[in-house]
Every structure is written in structure tokens, then in C-alpha cells.
Write an enzyme that holds these catalytic residues in place. Structure first.
Site, short mmCIF file in Angstrom:
data_model
loop_
_atom_site.label_atom_id
_atom_site.label_comp_id
_atom_site.label_asym_id
_atom_site.label_seq_id
_atom_site.Cartn_x
_atom_site.Cartn_y
_atom_site.Cartn_z
N ASN A 291 0.89 -1.25 0.03
CA ASN A 291 -0.04 0.15 0.07
C ASN A 291 1.02 1.11 -0.10
OD1 ASN A 291 -2.50 -1.05 -0.08
ND2 ASN A 291 -2.43 -1.59 2.21
N HIS A 293 3.19 2.38 2.11
CA HIS A 293 3.61 2.93 3.18
C HIS A 293 4.35 1.97 4.05
CE1 HIS A 293 -0.66 2.31 4.69
NE2 HIS A 293 -0.09 1.11 4.78
N CYS A 328 3.98 6.74 7.42
CA CYS A 328 5.60 6.86 7.35
C CYS A 328 5.88 6.47 5.97
CB CYS A 328 6.12 6.47 8.49
SG CYS A 328 8.02 6.62 8.37
#
Length: 392
Positions: A291, A293, A328
Site C-alpha cells: 500500500n 507506506h 510514514c
């Protein structure tokens, strides 16, 4: 594990529930068919040693041997049909390990998905038991396989078909896990998972982990998930079409009783309140998931970077709560902050963890961006002194 030619007239057998599959005589490598899945295993034998390979669609793959086990299953001599050279795969109770459980299956009228895993050598820590990251990875793997096996999977990472059409993905907002004990290298664990609604626009996913041999529940976990747009990275309401997809799978059951669940707010740490700060933590390309991240399990290792080394060595992490605040990316440098939880001294404010006794230590954590101090994850952990036989 040695790989050698089979003896003449030796018989290799792989026992599955209701089936004893026999290999033909005078063959160097004998194929054994699994009727239900069409998978193939190959066993070779010489001078009491053996090699096993298993595969799907006729393509062999290795089966790992650990501590006298193959994928967590003891390998022993059998005297089937009077032949002392026969081999079979059995578990510690003398029963065959169900083949379907190794790949996952639905139980309890398809409301619960169950999968079995072996604890491998690269999933253990210095004390030779599974780590918290290992458990979290197994929970995530079971959840993804649950979606795939249900027939709902679209082209996203754990997303349903209707979610994929709308470019939506699931993201976790909170996870709480309680560990009774950690399994050792080569042990087999059985994981159950199921889902239920969490408010109007969330989904709750729960898990329990059992020791396969004893059926003792050794870990309980619960989590809350919401939907995000894959492109805008903004949270979204659950569309009615998605709700109708997942509604038939909802099960009103809790892995952790409400009174034992850590649902309290986690305090924010600052430079002034943190006792230890570790800076310069850098995500790698391999930390990214499908995805785009950082995989949520990766945060655990960074959080523990600011825990005192003596705590990591002398205590077991028996409870962990993660509260995810933002994504992040690989380009971000991170800081890990840790502080002793002030309420620990007050028994009335200290929750019981899964081992039903007061923790010896409790910490509050924060993982944040190093540049702008933006929060990524808040966490709370509970620790209990390790048993003497586990200390270094």
C-alpha cells in the site's frame, strides 16, 4: 537434512486425515498426491535419512526441518504394512497434522478463519522464542489470507472487490495484543481470526493464537480498522457496497474481554517527558508494503530501540498497544521516545494483562518524525520478568 536415493523396496508414506498415501516400490523419488488440493510431495530415503519436498502444480518446494520436525511435525519411523522402512509425518500426539490447517480453512460456519504456522529460525530472538514482531506478522498474514480465502479479495492489499473499484484500502488505527507466553523455534501455532463492525465506519478484527499441540491459548489480540483512499490518502466512510460485502462475515465475539482490553488513551510524550530518545531511525525500501507506506509491524522494532537494553534481555513483553496517528514513508527519518508510565505505582490504575498479574514494568512510547516532530505511533507496553530458564 540429507537428500539421498531411496532404497529398493522401501515405502514412503505421508499420512493426512483419513488418507494414508502410499508410494510405489523401486522408485528413487516417489510422488504422493494430496487428493483435496492436488499438491504433490516427494520423499527420498537412504540409510535412515530422508528428504521431503512439497509443491503445488507439480513444482516442488522445500519443507523445512527444525529440531527433528518437518514444518513443525515430528518425523518418525512407522511399521505400516509390516515394512520397517516406512516414513510418516505425525504430530506430538501421534496424530497426523491436518493438511488443510497448514494452508488455512474456515471453521464455525465460515465465521472464523484458522491457519497454522511453524515458528522458524529467523523469527526468534536471543532467547530462542518468537518475537512480538513475529506474532504481529503472523496476525497480519492470517488476516490477509482470510480476505483472500473468503472470495472477496480485489486487486488491493487486503481490499475487497468493491474497495478496489473505488481505490480504497484498509488501514489500522489501533492494535492491542496480550501474550501469555512465546513459542519456541520449531513449535506450531494455530491462529483464529474473525471480524465485526466497530462503530459506523470501522471494522474490528480479533485473533487468538493457540499452541497447536496443547491447544492452550497463548496470545489474544484485537484491532480497529478504517478505510482510506489509496490516492488521496484521506479517510473515507465505508460505502454501502463494501458494507454488504463484509457484513455476512461479522461475528459478535471478543478475543479480549472488554474489562481486560486496553482502550485507554495513550499520553503523548515530549522532549521534556521522555526519559530516553533514540534518533536517526531510517526506514528502508524493504520496510514498505504493497500500500506504499511503511508496514505497521515495522514500527515495533523502532519503538523498542529506545527501551533500555536490560529490559529487552531480562523481561518479556506481555502486552502492547499501538495507536497509529499517520503514515510514514521511506524518506522520513524517525525518533523513538520512551518513558516509564507514572501510573504503574498505583495498582488501581494498572490494567491486568493476559497473564493475569500486575506487570513488573510499564512504558509509554512515541514514534515521531525527526524533522517536524509529527506523531506516527503512540504505544504502551507492559513487561514481566522472564522465567529463570529463559535468562541469558
Amino acid at each position: 537434512m540429507a537428500s539421498m536415493a531411496a532404497r529398493t523396496n522401501s515405502i514412503a508414506t505421508l499420512r493426512l486425515p483419513g488418507d494414508v498415501l502410499m508410494a510405489g516400490k523401486n522408485e528413487t523419488a516417489t510422488k504422493l498426491g494430496f487428493y483435496s488440493s492436488r499438491r504433490v510431495a516427494m520423499i527420498t530415503r537412504k540409510n535412515g535419512n530422508f528428504s521431503v519436498r512439497a509443491g503445488a502444480g507439480g513444482t516442488p518446494r522445500s519443507v523445512e526441518t527444525i529440531n527433528g520436525k518437518i514444518n513443525g511435525v515430528h518425523v518418525g519411523e512407522a511399521t505400516l504394512f509390516g515394512n520397517k522402512n516406512s516414513i510418516e509425518l505425525i504430530n506430538d500426539d501421534g496424530d497426523s497434522l491436518p493438511h488443510s490447517s497448514l494452508h488455512g480453512k474456515f471453521v464455525e460456519e465460515r465465521f472464523v478463519y484458522r491457519q497454522t504456522f511453524v515458528i522458524r529460525s529467523y523469527e526468534i530472538g536471543p532467547d530462542k522464542t518468537a518475537t512480538m514482531e513475529t506474532l504481529m506478522n503472523l496476525l497480519q498474514e492470517t488476516a490477509l489470507n482470510h480476505v483472500t480465502s473468503s472470495g472477496l479479495a480485489g486487486n488491493g492489499f487486503g481490499a475487497t472487490r468493491e474497495m478496489s473499484i473505488r481505490k480504497l484500502i484498509w488501514v489500522v488505527t489501533r492494535i492491542h495484543i496480550q501474550v501469555q507466553r512465546y513459542n519456541s523455534w520449531g513449535d506450531v501455532v494455530e491462529i483464529d481470526t474473525w471480524v465485526d463492525a466497530a462503530g459506523k465506519n470501522g471494522m474490528r478484527r480479533d485473533w487468538i493464537i493457540r499452541d497447536y499441540q496443547s491447544q492452550e491459548i497463548i496470545t489474544r489480540a484485537t484491532s480497529t480498522w478504517v478505510i482510506m483512499n489509496r490516492e488521496t490518502r484521506r479517510l473515507s466512510k465505508i460505502p454501502d457496497q463494501v458494507r454488504q460485502e463484509v457484513l455476512p462475515f461479522y461475528l459478535n465475539r471478543f478475543a479480549i474481554a472488554k474489562e481486560k482490553n486496553d482502550s485507554e488513551k495513550i499520553d503523548k510524550l515530549t522532549d521534556d517527558t521522555a526519559e530516553r530518545i533514540t534518533s536517526g531511525l531510517a526506514p528502508r525500501w524493504s520496510d514498505m508494503d504493497a500500500n506504499q507506506h511503511v508496514n505497521n509491524v515495522k514500527y515495533i522494532g523502532w519503538i523498542l530501540e529506545s527501551v533500555p537494553i536490560n529490559v529487552l534481555g531480562d523481561y518479556d513483553l506481555t502486552s502492547m498497544t499501538l495507536e497509529y496517528r499517520r503514515e510514514c514513508r521511506q524518506s522520513n527519518l524517525l525518533e523513538s521516545l520512551t518513558s516509564t508510565t507514572s501510573s504503574l505505582a498505583d495498582d488501581s490504575n494498572c490494567k491486568n494483562n493476559s497473564i493475569n498479574r500486575r506487570p513488573d514494568l510499564e512504558y509509554t512510547h512515541l514514534l515521531r518524525m525527526q524533522a517536524d516532530k509529527a506523531e506516527i505511533v503512540r504505544a504502551r507496553t507492559e513487561w514481566n520478568t522472564k522465567q529463570k530458564d529463559k535468562l541469558h
